[in-house]
Design a protein around this motif. Structure first.
Motif, mmCIF file in Angstrom:
data_model
loop_
_atom_site.group_PDB
_atom_site.id
_atom_site.type_symbol
_atom_site.label_atom_id
_atom_site.label_comp_id
_atom_site.label_asym_id
_atom_site.label_seq_id
_atom_site.Cartn_x
_atom_site.Cartn_y
_atom_site.Cartn_z
ATOM 1 N N GLY A 1 0.820 -1.204 0.000
ATOM 2 C CA GLY A 1 0.000 0.000 0.000
ATOM 3 C C GLY A 1 0.850 1.248 0.000
ATOM 4 N N GLY A 2 1.893 1.248 0.819
ATOM 5 C CA GLY A 2 2.798 2.394 0.869
ATOM 6 C C GLY A 2 3.535 2.590 -0.442
ATOM 7 N N ALA B 1 -7.299 17.768 -12.859
ATOM 8 C CA ALA B 1 -6.497 16.563 -13.047
ATOM 9 C C ALA B 1 -6.956 15.526 -12.029
ATOM 10 N N PRO B 2 -6.877 14.248 -12.369
ATOM 11 C CA PRO B 2 -7.272 13.225 -11.396
ATOM 12 C C PRO B 2 -6.309 13.197 -10.215
ATOM 13 N N ASP B 3 -6.815 12.826 -9.072
ATOM 14 C CA ASP B 3 -6.005 12.745 -7.853
ATOM 15 C C ASP B 3 -5.633 11.284 -7.618
ATOM 16 N N LEU B 4 -4.466 10.901 -8.128
ATOM 17 C CA LEU B 4 -4.018 9.513 -8.019
ATOM 18 C C LEU B 4 -3.668 9.125 -6.593
ATOM 19 N N VAL B 5 -3.144 10.067 -5.826
ATOM 20 C CA VAL B 5 -2.768 9.769 -4.441
ATOM 21 C C VAL B 5 -4.013 9.441 -3.627
ATOM 22 N N LEU B 6 -5.051 10.203 -3.811
ATOM 23 C CA LEU B 6 -6.318 9.943 -3.128
ATOM 24 C C LEU B 6 -6.813 8.540 -3.459
ATOM 25 N N LEU B 7 -6.791 8.177 -4.724
ATOM 26 C CA LEU B 7 -7.264 6.856 -5.134
ATOM 27 C C LEU B 7 -6.387 5.739 -4.587
ATOM 28 N N ALA B 8 -5.081 5.957 -4.545
ATOM 29 C CA ALA B 8 -4.183 4.933 -4.000
ATOM 30 C C ALA B 8 -4.438 4.718 -2.509
ATOM 31 N N VAL B 9 -4.683 5.802 -1.788
ATOM 32 C CA VAL B 9 -4.996 5.685 -0.357
ATOM 33 C C VAL B 9 -6.315 4.950 -0.173
ATOM 34 N N ILE B 10 -7.313 5.285 -0.981
ATOM 35 C CA ILE B 10 -8.614 4.615 -0.884
ATOM 36 C C ILE B 10 -8.461 3.128 -1.150
#
Length: 154
Positions: free
Chosen positions: A3-4, A28-37
């Motif tokens: 996950g990290g 722009a899409p928020d990839l960090v948000l999606l990765a955390v989710i």
């Protein structure tokens, strides 16, 4: 660990690729948000909150930053916790978290009285960012939850 790593890769992709591409509407899409989710959905609420906080701190210090230190860390910690708790099925959880993140960020900005955030920024950029984030969410969530599909089938 995975996950990290996925959050770190998403952060690097966000800063080096996604933020440099000029998309229609200026968002722009928020990839960090999606990765955390995605990571939180697979590992649970405590893990999601800690991962979200750490990812948010990294995003807060990555250039270009236009907000106060810790602001995004707080938002991603709350979103990671909510995603880890789940809100029904995976699709519902992703949509809820993607919609919740910019609203929570706007609340924190208003709470801190940050003059850089305006009402026009909220009405112009946030909807476009939400749409782009939801469009790429199936791919990012799939990448961050691969191998843990059994948890979602129950």
């Amino acid at each position: 660990m995975i996950g990290g790593l996925s959050v770190l890769l998403a952060l690097l992709a966000q800063v080096m690729l996604v933020n440099r591409v000029s998309l229609p509407g200026g968002g722009a899409p928020d990839l960090v948000l999606l990765a955390v989710i995605g990571a939180a959905m697979g590992r649970g609420a405590p893990y999601g909150a800690v991962l979200g906080f750490c990812a948010g701190l990294l995003a807060d210090v990555m250039p270009p930053t236009a907000h106060l230190l810790g602001q995004y860390a707080f938002v991603l910690a709350v979103v990671g916790y909510v995603a880890g708790r789940g809100a029904g099925g995976p699709v519902t959880t992703v949509v809820l978290c993607v919609l919740m993140a910019p609203l929570l960020a706007a609340f924190v900005v208003e709470l801190l009285s940050d003059p850089r955030m305006t009402l026009s920024m909220l009405t112009d950029q946030v909807p476009v960012t939400v749409v782009y984030t939801l469009l790429v969410s199936p791919l990012v969530i799939w990448l961050t939850t691969r191998g843990r599909e059994a948890r979602f089938s129950t």
